[in-house]
Design a protein around this motif. Sequence first.
Motif, PDB file in Angstrom:
ATOM      1  N   ASP A   1       0.820  -1.218   0.000  1.00 32.61           N
ATOM      2  CA  ASP A   1       0.000   0.000   0.000  1.00 32.61           C
ATOM      3  C   ASP A   1       0.854   1.268   0.000  1.00 32.61           C
ATOM      4  OD1 ASP A   1      -2.250  -1.646   0.118  1.00 32.61           O
ATOM      5  OD2 ASP A   1      -2.203  -1.669   2.314  1.00 32.61           O
ATOM      6  N   VAL A   2       1.836   1.317  -0.894  1.00 32.70           N
ATOM      7  CA  VAL A   2       2.607   2.543  -1.031  1.00 32.70           C
ATOM      8  C   VAL A   2       1.758   3.578  -1.758  1.00 32.70           C
ATOM      9  CG1 VAL A   2       4.670   3.587  -1.994  1.00 32.70           C
ATOM     10  CG2 VAL A   2       4.760   1.271  -1.089  1.00 32.70           C
ATOM     11  N   PRO A   3       1.623   4.812  -1.214  1.00 31.43           N
ATOM     12  CA  PRO A   3       0.817   5.832  -1.905  1.00 31.43           C
ATOM     13  C   PRO A   3       1.395   6.153  -3.280  1.00 31.43           C
ATOM     14  CG  PRO A   3       1.297   6.483   0.361  1.00 31.43           C
ATOM     15  CD  PRO A   3       2.123   5.282   0.077  1.00 31.43           C
ATOM     16  N   LEU A   4       0.560   6.771  -4.110  1.00 36.39           N
ATOM     17  CA  LEU A   4       0.996   7.135  -5.450  1.00 36.39           C
ATOM     18  C   LEU A   4       2.095   8.198  -5.375  1.00 36.39           C
ATOM     19  CD1 LEU A   4      -2.455   7.376  -7.297  1.00 36.39           C
ATOM     20  CD2 LEU A   4      -0.797   5.493  -7.348  1.00 36.39           C
ATOM     21  N   VAL A   5       2.980   8.136  -6.346  1.00 38.60           N
ATOM     22  CA  VAL A   5       4.096   9.067  -6.435  1.00 38.60           C
ATOM     23  C   VAL A   5       3.798  10.081  -7.534  1.00 38.60           C
ATOM     24  CG1 VAL A   5       6.543   9.311  -6.949  1.00 38.60           C
ATOM     25  CG2 VAL A   5       5.755   7.380  -5.585  1.00 38.60           C
ATOM     26  N   ALA A   6       4.109  11.359  -7.268  1.00 39.99           N
ATOM     27  CA  ALA A   6       3.875  12.418  -8.244  1.00 39.99           C
ATOM     28  C   ALA A   6       5.039  12.470  -9.221  1.00 39.99           C
ATOM     29  CB  ALA A   6       3.712  13.760  -7.539  1.00 39.99           C
ATOM     30  N   LEU A  35       9.220   9.177  -1.517  1.00 41.73           N
ATOM     31  CA  LEU A  35       9.477   7.745  -1.628  1.00 41.73           C
ATOM     32  C   LEU A  35      10.911   7.590  -2.128  1.00 41.73           C
ATOM     33  CD1 LEU A  35       8.458   4.815  -1.493  1.00 41.73           C
ATOM     34  CD2 LEU A  35       7.883   5.011  -3.923  1.00 41.73           C
ATOM     35  N   ARG A  36      11.696   6.804  -1.389  1.00 42.52           N
ATOM     36  CA  ARG A  36      13.097   6.604  -1.747  1.00 42.52           C
ATOM     37  C   ARG A  36      13.251   5.299  -2.518  1.00 42.52           C
ATOM     38  NH1 ARG A  36      17.497   7.243   2.857  1.00 42.52           N
ATOM     39  NH2 ARG A  36      16.740   9.388   2.572  1.00 42.52           N
ATOM     40  N   PHE A  37      13.842   5.398  -3.709  1.00 40.87           N
ATOM     41  CA  PHE A  37      14.212   4.237  -4.521  1.00 40.87           C
ATOM     42  C   PHE A  37      15.699   3.965  -4.279  1.00 40.87           C
ATOM     43  CE2 PHE A  37      10.647   6.246  -6.482  1.00 40.87           C
ATOM     44  CZ  PHE A  37       9.919   5.283  -7.146  1.00 40.87           C
ATOM     45  N   PHE A  50      22.706   3.303  -5.544  1.00 41.78           N
ATOM     46  CA  PHE A  50      22.214   4.565  -6.087  1.00 41.78           C
ATOM     47  C   PHE A  50      20.815   4.821  -5.535  1.00 41.78           C
ATOM     48  CE2 PHE A  50      25.683   3.816  -8.886  1.00 41.78           C
ATOM     49  CZ  PHE A  50      26.089   5.063  -9.322  1.00 41.78           C
ATOM     50  N   PHE A  51      20.590   6.045  -5.037  1.00 36.92           N
ATOM     51  CA  PHE A  51      19.323   6.434  -4.443  1.00 36.92           C
ATOM     52  C   PHE A  51      18.710   7.571  -5.258  1.00 36.92           C
ATOM     53  CE2 PHE A  51      22.241   5.122  -1.108  1.00 36.92           C
ATOM     54  CZ  PHE A  51      21.504   4.226  -0.347  1.00 36.92           C
ATOM     55  N   PHE A  52      17.363   7.588  -5.303  1.00 34.58           N
ATOM     56  CA  PHE A  52      16.679   8.797  -5.736  1.00 34.58           C
ATOM     57  C   PHE A  52      15.329   8.851  -5.038  1.00 34.58           C
ATOM     58  CE2 PHE A  52      15.250   5.708  -8.877  1.00 34.58           C
ATOM     59  CZ  PHE A  52      13.924   6.027  -9.133  1.00 34.58           C
ATOM     60  N   GLU A  53      14.871  10.055  -4.784  1.00 35.64           N
ATOM     61  CA  GLU A  53      13.609  10.266  -4.085  1.00 35.64           C
ATOM     62  C   GLU A  53      12.683  11.099  -4.954  1.00 35.64           C
ATOM     63  OE1 GLU A  53      15.099  10.265   0.588  1.00 35.64           O
ATOM     64  OE2 GLU A  53      14.638  12.160  -0.413  1.00 35.64           O
ATOM     65  N   LEU A  54      11.387  10.720  -4.930  1.00 36.72           N
ATOM     66  CA  LEU A  54      10.354  11.478  -5.628  1.00 36.72           C
ATOM     67  C   LEU A  54       9.215  11.746  -4.655  1.00 36.72           C
ATOM     68  CD1 LEU A  54      10.252   9.603  -9.058  1.00 36.72           C
ATOM     69  CD2 LEU A  54      11.329  11.793  -8.547  1.00 36.72           C
ATOM     70  N   PRO A  55       8.538  12.883  -4.770  1.00 36.58           N
ATOM     71  CA  PRO A  55       7.484  13.230  -3.796  1.00 36.58           C
ATOM     72  C   PRO A  55       6.213  12.405  -3.998  1.00 36.58           C
ATOM     73  CG  PRO A  55       7.621  14.903  -5.503  1.00 36.58           C
ATOM     74  CD  PRO A  55       8.753  13.959  -5.751  1.00 36.58           C
ATOM     75  N   PHE A  56       5.500  12.155  -2.886  1.00 36.63           N
ATOM     76  CA  PHE A  56       4.187  11.518  -2.962  1.00 36.63           C
ATOM     77  C   PHE A  56       3.161  12.515  -3.469  1.00 36.63           C
ATOM     78  CE2 PHE A  56       6.119   8.861   0.426  1.00 36.63           C
ATOM     79  CZ  PHE A  56       5.955   7.621  -0.182  1.00 36.63           C
ATOM     80  N   VAL A  57       2.082  11.986  -4.020  1.00 38.60           N
ATOM     81  CA  VAL A  57       0.935  12.823  -4.369  1.00 38.60           C
ATOM     82  C   VAL A  57       0.313  13.316  -3.066  1.00 38.60           C
ATOM     83  CG1 VAL A  57      -1.350  12.874  -5.419  1.00 38.60           C
ATOM     84  CG2 VAL A  57       0.510  11.597  -6.517  1.00 38.60           C
ATOM     85  N   GLN A  58       0.111  14.615  -2.929  1.00 43.44           N
ATOM     86  CA  GLN A  58      -0.394  15.189  -1.686  1.00 43.44           C
ATOM     87  C   GLN A  58      -1.918  15.192  -1.687  1.00 43.44           C
ATOM     88  OE1 GLN A  58       1.731  16.044   0.874  1.00 43.44           O
ATOM     89  NE2 GLN A  58       3.146  15.014  -0.521  1.00 43.44           N
TER      90      GLN A  58
END
Length: 635
Positions: A506-511, A549-551, A616-624
């Motif tokens: 149940d990971v929230p959607l990523v923007a 969310l961190r990949f 390698f890491f990258f982060e993208l914001p969740f849909v608010q």
Amino acid sequence: MLSGRGSKPLPADGPSLSGSLPSGTSFRLRIVAYLVLFSLLPVGVAGWAIARQSSQSEIARVDASLNAMLRAALSQLEMTLGQAERRAETLAASQPVRRALRARDPGALRAHARRNPNSAFYVETALLGGRAPAPAALATSVEAITGERVLGRVVVSVPFDRALAAELRRASALAEGDELVLTSGGSIVQGVARGAGLRISGGDPTDVDVDGVSYRAMAASLGTGGTASQLIVLRPSKTIDAAGRDVAWRVLLGALAALGAIALLGYAGAPAIARGRLSQQQRAQAARVLEHVGDGVVLVDRGGVVRFWNAGAEAITGLAGEAVTGKKLNEVIPGWRTVAALIPVGTGTARLREPARAKTVPVEIDGTEFWLSLTGVKFAEGTVYTFRDLTEERRLDELKSDFVTTVSHEFRTPVAAVYGAAVILEERGDELEDEARAELLGIIFQQSDRLARLVNDILVAGQLASEGLELVGGAFDAAALARSVIDETPVRLRNGVPIDLHAPADVPLVAGDGAKARQVLANLLENAIKYSPDGGRIDVALEPHGRFLRFAVQDRGLGIPHRDHERVFEKFYRADPQMRRGIAGTGLGLYICRGLVRRMNGRMWMTSEPGSGSTFFFELPFVQTPAATEALTRL
């Protein structure tokens, strides 16, 4: 002179930077010269006071000289005592002496004393051989020991005789008229006025009378078994007074002569002084201008010493002007002589008559290599060098060269494969089995797709650099996207490397742009496989961190050297540009990945240890949205 509405002429006595001399300046300086002439009398009185002070300075100089001579004599006396001590140790260690002491044989010990002047032999407190040290003498004593038994003592003395006095005079290098005396019990035993009484308290210089003659004296006490003995250096007071008067007159006459010369020069040289002030103003203005020039400007005199180092030179090299000025440029920049031979230097006076084109050369400063564009101009006071930093441009040129080489190699392989498959189909297509034709068509398809991806990477890199890349806004399921990327990775590409996905439920959607996020993750996964030639598991992890969310893509492969960590995300950069490990690539992948992540309001970084793999890491914001916020709270 230019004129127009509202223009005002400069005043006649105002400053000018055109080189003309104002008439009022010369007149004022002549008045100042007359005033200096009338002030010579009070200045002369001040010079006399200075002369008296100089006389006191002469006494201080004499005291320093006496101290130095006394120290030298004491040093020589210590050496003489050291020699006496070594003689005593040698005698105490001698077997014949030990036998005589053990047997308490006065005859044998007296014989030893005759053969060794100034020596005495004791058993307990009894003197069995030689003579006891004189009161006016220094002595050293050494015990003769066998096992734990003390057989007796050997005493070697240094008498205060003429030989010792002469030796100390030579060591102290007495000036003409100076005296060096040895005293014992308050009386002189060696030196001038023997038998006269003389005792000095403390170690500071003082004035004394010896047999009716005044001296400046300095003494050092010598301990000799409770007897008060001193080593004293003397200088006649009349010699000091004569030297003081001579210094005073020299100072006074020198001051009067200097003032007279200054007055005459001030009167006669007023116009030249005015021109000098004008030149100084122009120099100051030029220095202010140079401090605001971005290029480095350095003035080196004919001896190779740095005389000027502007703010631009400080900014480029990181070397402060205070630390550089006054040093030879070859000390500041190692190998400067070799570099200077490559720099074109023109000649000129007020205007440059022989312009020189700038030369770009490598220069090493504090272990860092710079590529500097240098040129110089030689004039009467030395050479002016100007330079600008082209290190970044040079590095980009090298990266572009590596990129051209790499892209040429990357294009050559698929083009050759496509061409070879097409030739076979053209020449022998009718003879081939359906399976063979399908395999050739597959090669053409795969290599064409590889070419298309290469071209697309180059186009995307250009769009990122020019801010012309458009992304599609929206939201995507990160877990499904990661699972899809892993499943779509071809088996032939995996090379037997297992890939595991770790993602919470149940990971929230990523923007963000789902297609671009897929491109980033696929590129990182492909790199992890390529740089794991010896196998090892690859982990793909998703983990919420606050509003992001961190990949993470982790491999157990070759790793990246620490020196390359800061550059892996640069355009065209490859850790192995010569492909010594056989790992191909354009050096654009990570540059594109970080650019796409930033365009989606995220960030990207890496950690790595050589030989242990990379992450390698990258982060993208969740849909608010309220639902996403509630899901994050549960996680």
